[in-house]
Design a protein around this motif. Structure first.
Motif, short mmCIF file in Angstrom:
data_model
loop_
_atom_site.label_atom_id
_atom_site.label_comp_id
_atom_site.label_asym_id
_atom_site.label_seq_id
_atom_site.Cartn_x
_atom_site.Cartn_y
_atom_site.Cartn_z
N UNK A 38 0.83 -1.21 0.00
CA UNK A 38 0.00 0.00 0.00
C UNK A 38 0.86 1.26 0.00
N UNK A 39 1.86 1.30 0.88
CA UNK A 39 2.69 2.49 0.96
C UNK A 39 3.60 2.61 -0.26
N UNK A 40 4.08 1.49 -0.78
CA UNK A 40 4.91 1.53 -1.99
C UNK A 40 4.10 2.11 -3.15
N UNK A 41 2.87 1.64 -3.28
CA UNK A 41 2.00 2.18 -4.34
C UNK A 41 1.73 3.66 -4.11
N UNK A 42 1.43 4.04 -2.88
CA UNK A 42 1.13 5.43 -2.55
C UNK A 42 2.31 6.34 -2.89
N UNK A 43 3.51 5.92 -2.51
CA UNK A 43 4.70 6.72 -2.80
C UNK A 43 4.95 6.80 -4.30
N UNK A 140 -1.31 18.63 -6.40
CA UNK A 140 -0.85 19.82 -7.11
C UNK A 140 0.64 20.08 -6.91
N UNK A 141 1.24 19.37 -5.97
CA UNK A 141 2.68 19.53 -5.75
C UNK A 141 3.46 18.68 -6.73
N UNK A 142 4.73 19.00 -6.88
CA UNK A 142 5.60 18.16 -7.70
C UNK A 142 5.74 16.80 -7.01
N UNK A 143 6.03 15.79 -7.82
CA UNK A 143 6.10 14.43 -7.30
C UNK A 143 7.04 14.26 -6.13
N UNK A 144 8.24 14.80 -6.23
CA UNK A 144 9.22 14.63 -5.17
C UNK A 144 8.81 15.37 -3.90
N UNK A 145 8.09 16.47 -4.06
CA UNK A 145 7.65 17.25 -2.89
C UNK A 145 6.62 16.46 -2.08
N UNK A 146 5.61 15.93 -2.76
CA UNK A 146 4.59 15.16 -2.05
C UNK A 146 5.17 13.86 -1.51
N UNK A 147 6.13 13.28 -2.22
CA UNK A 147 6.80 12.06 -1.78
C UNK A 147 7.47 12.28 -0.42
N UNK A 148 8.20 13.38 -0.31
CA UNK A 148 8.91 13.69 0.93
C UNK A 148 7.93 13.97 2.07
N UNK A 149 6.85 14.67 1.77
CA UNK A 149 5.84 14.95 2.79
C UNK A 149 5.21 13.66 3.32
N UNK A 150 4.92 12.73 2.41
CA UNK A 150 4.33 11.46 2.81
C UNK A 150 5.28 10.68 3.72
N UNK A 151 6.55 10.64 3.33
CA UNK A 151 7.54 9.93 4.15
C UNK A 151 7.67 10.55 5.54
N UNK A 154 3.42 10.70 7.15
CA UNK A 154 2.66 9.46 7.22
C UNK A 154 3.52 8.28 7.68
N UNK A 155 4.75 8.23 7.19
CA UNK A 155 5.64 7.13 7.57
C UNK A 155 6.49 7.48 8.79
N UNK A 156 6.45 8.74 9.21
CA UNK A 156 7.17 9.20 10.40
C UNK A 156 8.67 8.94 10.31
N UNK A 157 9.22 9.10 9.10
CA UNK A 157 10.66 8.93 8.92
C UNK A 157 11.37 10.24 9.26
N UNK A 174 15.90 18.91 4.28
CA UNK A 174 15.28 19.92 5.14
C UNK A 174 14.74 21.08 4.32
N UNK A 175 15.53 21.52 3.36
CA UNK A 175 15.11 22.63 2.50
C UNK A 175 13.90 22.23 1.66
N UNK A 176 13.95 21.04 1.06
CA UNK A 176 12.84 20.56 0.24
C UNK A 176 11.57 20.38 1.07
N UNK A 177 11.73 19.87 2.28
CA UNK A 177 10.58 19.66 3.16
C UNK A 177 9.95 21.00 3.53
N UNK A 178 10.78 21.97 3.85
CA UNK A 178 10.29 23.31 4.21
C UNK A 178 9.53 23.93 3.04
N UNK A 179 10.10 23.85 1.84
CA UNK A 179 9.45 24.42 0.66
C UNK A 179 8.16 23.68 0.33
N UNK A 180 8.18 22.37 0.50
CA UNK A 180 6.98 21.57 0.20
C UNK A 180 5.85 21.93 1.15
N UNK A 181 6.18 22.15 2.42
CA UNK A 181 5.15 22.54 3.39
C UNK A 181 4.55 23.90 3.05
#
Length: 200
Positions: A38-43, A140-151, A154-157, A174-181
């Protein structure tokens, strides 16, 4: 109904299951697939933005993991390893297709998601609305942005684990996570404004 053997397999530690697979019990790998599919598919979907592509990426990721299982050293968790494979498979898929489908119809959100912002949603949004708005904003976010947010949420990594999966430095994550948020925050505000205007 689960048999005692099946239940025992599903509650075993990943590394124990991996040892069984490497000893010849190939069927045991299905436990890992059930545990993480499920998480592999989601990511995969967060990056490809396409259901069929995400399914293909997920299948390829598990196949690649199975074929390379002997090289798994166990220094990181199996989940980190399979997410790393998924990330690179999804990026490769995008480069092959050179297309993005921004329609996100899958519901991957948790109703108590830490990504929701009460200052944005206020009292106007009920629980299901928050899920819908969050899913739409993520799409609406770029793929890598939403990927990092999910990890991260949701995955608490932690930052170091995400860095290992993506291949970015911890500082870069850290920079990508901040921008994605920030982008997610802005997308939620836009969606809320559109929803409010439609009710007037």
């Amino acid at each position: 109904m689960l048999t005692r053997l099946t239940f025992t397999m599903r509650t075993k530690d990943d590394k124990i299951i991996i040892k069984q697979v490497l000893k010849g019990d190939v069927a045991a790998f299905s436990v890992l697939i059930d545990r993480y599919r499920h998480m592999v598919y989601t990511l995969a979907f967060q990056i490809t933005k396409n259901k069929s592509d995400a399914e293909e990426v997920a299948q390829d990721a598990f196949l690649k993991a199975f074929q390379a299982l002997a090289s798994f050293e166990g220094r990181a968790s199996f989940s980190t390893w399979i997410y790393q494979i998924t990330f690179h498979q999804a990026i490769s898929k995008i480069r092959q297709n050179k297309k993005h489908n921004l329609s996100y119809k899958e519901n991957i959100s948790n109703e108590n998601s830490p990504l929701t912002d009460d200052n944005i949603t206020g009292q106007l949004l009920e629980r299901e609305d928050r899920k819908r708005f969050l899913n739409e904003a993520l799409s609406r976010l770029k793929g890598e942005e939403s990927f990092i947010l999910i990890l991260y949420y949701y995955e608490d990594l932690n930052i170091e684990e995400i860095a290992k999966i993506t291949g970015y430095s911890a500082t870069n994550v850290k920079v990508r996570l901040f921008r994605a948020r920030l982008k997610l925050h802005n997308e939620l505000k836009i969606l809320l404004k559109l929803e409010t205007n439609s009710l007037l």
